[in-house]
Design an enzyme around this catalytic site. Sequence first.
Site, PDB file in Angstrom:
ATOM      1  CB  CYS A  72      -1.006  -0.020   1.115  1.00 44.98           C
ATOM      2  SG  CYS A  72      -2.230   1.201   0.920  1.00 44.98           S
ATOM      3  CG  HIS A 114      -3.602  -3.027   3.294  1.00 48.55           C
ATOM      4  ND1 HIS A 114      -2.534  -2.414   3.993  1.00 48.55           N
ATOM      5  CD2 HIS A 114      -4.244  -1.785   2.958  1.00 48.55           C
ATOM      6  CE1 HIS A 114      -2.385  -1.214   4.037  1.00 48.55           C
ATOM      7  NE2 HIS A 114      -3.496  -0.703   3.355  1.00 48.55           N
ATOM      8  CD  GLU A 163      -1.229  -5.147   5.747  1.00 42.32           C
ATOM      9  OE1 GLU A 163      -1.206  -3.962   5.976  1.00 42.32           O
ATOM     10  OE2 GLU A 163      -1.130  -5.784   4.483  1.00 42.32           O
TER      11      GLU A 163
END
Length: 255
Positions: free
Chosen positions: A110, A196, A198
């Site tokens: 990002c 993202h 994560e």
Amino acid sequence: MPPIRLAILEADTPVPKTHAKYSGYLGVFTHLFTRALSDSPHPLSSILQITGHDIVQNPDSSYPSLDSIDAILITGSKHNSFDNDYWILKLVEYTRKALLHPRVKAIGVCFGHQIIGRALGCLVDRSDKGWELSVTETQLTDAGKKFFGRDTLKIQQMHRDQVYSHPANSLLLASTEKCPNQGFLIPGRCITIQGHPEFTEEIMQEILELRHGTGLFTDEMFENATSRNGDDHDGVFVTKAFIKFLQEPVEEKEL
């Protein structure tokens, strides 16, 4: 073979509940890499030696020597990658040096994707198409299909900025209607992703609720994003690709 020394460059502090649970983005990404290696016969510590570096609060003292690491991963952030705050300029400079290093690889997530784009001379700015939120399907390019071995990827999104081009010597990996550059690859040197991997459902929901509560997200945006939130996305799959990328030989490239 010794573990790959991966420096997580923490460009932000996670939202409160997430921060309390994981103790920063070092913990968030360690959790992600642990899940990506859950089916490996080898423990995480034998594959990756992960360290965290707070580059926002300590921009003059937190960066590791490039000779002491094998790779960097630049995290997401609430900050603007195109701003000229001291710590952001310091990060761009360090990233450029890392990309020119004969051995160090780079991963951008990002904000990190945008910083790597900026370090390589690409325009980074606000998108005129607004926010892209929650689990979103990206269309892979031919290079992306070859790299990931599939036609599409579903990934968590939380951005309204974008990299408006990709470096001339890089391969564009994926696109969406709102964001044509969803990531790029310079084989053996760097890989980036606008989404993202994560973010779990829990992390995304906390961000959505906080930003809806401040009025940044309208009711319609919040409800639409919440309806698509969940852990049915390819974050772990993408992270396995990151690990494979880190394990491949470094290639000599002009940047």
